[in-house]
Design an enzyme around this catalytic site. Structure first.
Site, PDB file in Angstrom:
ATOM      1  N   ASP A 154     -54.815  -3.767 -27.933  1.00 33.01           N
ATOM      2  CA  ASP A 154     -54.663  -3.092 -29.220  1.00 33.01           C
ATOM      3  C   ASP A 154     -54.650  -4.106 -30.362  1.00 33.01           C
ATOM      4  O   ASP A 154     -53.698  -4.871 -30.510  1.00 33.01           O
ATOM      5  CB  ASP A 154     -53.367  -2.286 -29.215  1.00 33.01           C
ATOM      6  CG  ASP A 154     -53.229  -1.389 -30.427  1.00 33.01           C
ATOM      7  OD1 ASP A 154     -54.067  -1.468 -31.337  1.00 33.01           O
ATOM      8  OD2 ASP A 154     -52.265  -0.590 -30.459  1.00 33.01           O
ATOM      9  N   ASP A 194     -59.657  -1.749 -35.875  1.00 31.44           N
ATOM     10  CA  ASP A 194     -58.916  -1.086 -34.801  1.00 31.44           C
ATOM     11  C   ASP A 194     -59.926  -0.519 -33.820  1.00 31.44           C
ATOM     12  O   ASP A 194     -60.616   0.443 -34.131  1.00 31.44           O
ATOM     13  CB  ASP A 194     -58.041   0.023 -35.383  1.00 31.44           C
ATOM     14  CG  ASP A 194     -57.386   0.882 -34.300  1.00 31.44           C
ATOM     15  OD1 ASP A 194     -57.289   0.414 -33.148  1.00 31.44           O
ATOM     16  OD2 ASP A 194     -56.975   2.017 -34.606  1.00 31.44           O
TER      17      ASP A 194
END
Length: 413
Positions: free
Chosen positions: A66, A290
């Site tokens: 992440d 992201d």
């Protein structure tokens, strides 16, 4: 996932440049250096998954990789504060890190008190609670003692297991951040366990020219740790400074306590083909990198999406399995006309270089349907967008943890 920080700058409406030094916790005695390593990534509905190990002897902790979380988070045996109540919280086939079976696990609560985020972007309005500990993390040939986030689960997850046991965070580290809010890569690099401060990514998506995914060693993506691969760069890398963007905690990733550690660039121009689209004039326009589920879909404003719908003669459609998790409506288009659609173009502060998402990459083929894969945030003109899977197609993305810069290049397949 991620923690609280830098509250002294919250009132600033635009991206603010930031200092890059921080105070690492890991020591050279607990680490050994290595060459760079290609972490092989497998696509999942949550995001990309990769294999890391924690503890001694090493326990495999498949982790959700992440870019928007600081820390190595791991499911542990602890449930409601009790390490003996594991299966009151978890499904019996949930993979976890059993801290009691690692003889190098150390409680660090005296230095870093437990922390709870609510709301958060993992469990939303359920508590995300962690206790801080240290242990040895191993990835490929590299290992280092790190501060980790040992989960204390506070609600019922017994209905089904997650396909991972932890989260390998790759958020940037800012001046003044202590080890409780430092990404595991940064901690390991600062301890000498990685040769260079670079992390690089490229996406072997279905439909790319690399049909066999050979550049990803047969996997869906490659997260290179400790270097970047110049042979995958076509032309030159363009480097951009990142900044703080407080609006992220209002329109995108909402945490309490707030989190601001993101690879965020200042978007200076957005166009549909040659038609320039308006940007938010009061808060600025943040491009947040992201590549997890929130990075799916071409990032557009509500107003720009409305223009794209008209430009592509799109019509509304209801989908059981939409191509991204945004709150906007979805629209289908005539598959035979996709090549006539405008590219979506972006420019970021620091370079005049224009980056595109081509129509073939923002139109998703769902069986016999062609659907606009666009994700919007906020209202009106562009204020923020998540630049992930869709933007990353045919691009090479590098993060520099020492200088807090993002490098972008066309991917040389």
């Amino acid at each position: 996932m991620r923690p609280m920080m830098m509250t002294s700058v919250i009132s600033l409406p635009l991206l603010v440049s930031i200092s890059v030094s921080a105070s690492p916790i890991a020591t050279n005695s607990d680490s050994h250096g290595a060459g760079s390593f290609d972490l092989l990534l497998t696509w999942s509905p949550f995001g990309f998954l990769g294999n890391v190990s924690i503890g001694t002897p090493p326990q495999p902790v498949t982790s959700f990789v992440d870019w928007t979380w600081i820390g190595q988070y791991a499911f542990t045996t602890t449930c409601h504060g009790d390490p003996e109540r594991t299966w009151d919280c978890f499904a019996h086939d949930q993979a976890i890190f059993n801290q009691s079976q690692s003889h190098t696990f150390r409680n660090q609560s005296a230095s870093y008190p437990s922390r709870t985020w609510n709301p958060n972007h993992f469990f939303f309005y359920q508590d995300l609670t962690v206790n801080y500990a240290s242990d040895i993390e191993t990835i490929g040939p590299s290992s280092a003692r790190l501060i980790i986030q040992a989960a204390d689960q506070h609600f019922d997850l017994t209905s089904a297991p997650y396909p991972f046991a932890g989260v390998y965070g790759l958020s940037p580290v800012f001046k003044g951040d202590n080890a409780s809010i430092q990404s595991p890569f940064y901690q390991a690099w600062a301890a000498g366990a990685w040769p260079e401060p670079f992390v690089a990514f490229h996406y072997c998506y279905n439909g790319s020219v690399d049909a066999s995914k050979s550049t990803c060693q047969g996997h869906d993506g490659l997260q290179t740790l400790g270097a970047y691969n110049e042979s995958l760069v076509r032309g030159d890398l363009s480097w951009y400074d990142i900044g703080l963007f407080p609006e992220v905690n209002v329109v995108d990733f909402i945490y309490e306590p707030a989190v601001y550690n993101y690879w965020t660039l200042d978007l200076t121009k957005l166009s549909l083909g040659d038609k320039v689209q308006a940007l938010n004039e009061s808060a600025g326009a943040g491009a947040i990198f992201d590549h997890a589920s929130y990075g799916r879909g071409a990032p557009l404003s509500v107003n720009a999406y409305a223009e794209l719908i008209v430009a592509t003669a799109a019509t509304p459609i209801t989908l059981d399995a939409p191509p991204n998790n945004g709150n906007q409506s979805f629209y289908k288009v005539d598959c035979a006309t996709v090549t006539t659609f405008p590219p979506i173009r972006y420019q970021f502060r620091g370079h005049e270089r224009v980056w595109e998402i081509t129509p073939s990459n923002y139109v998703e083929k769902l069986n016999d349907l062609c659907v606009l894969n666009v994700r919007t945030l906020g209202d009106g003109d562009f204020i923020a967008g998540n630049f992930g899977e869709t933007f990353a197609k045919d691009k090479y993305i590098v993060f520099d943890f020492e200088k807090n810069k993002v490098g972008l290049a066309d991917l040389k397949w």
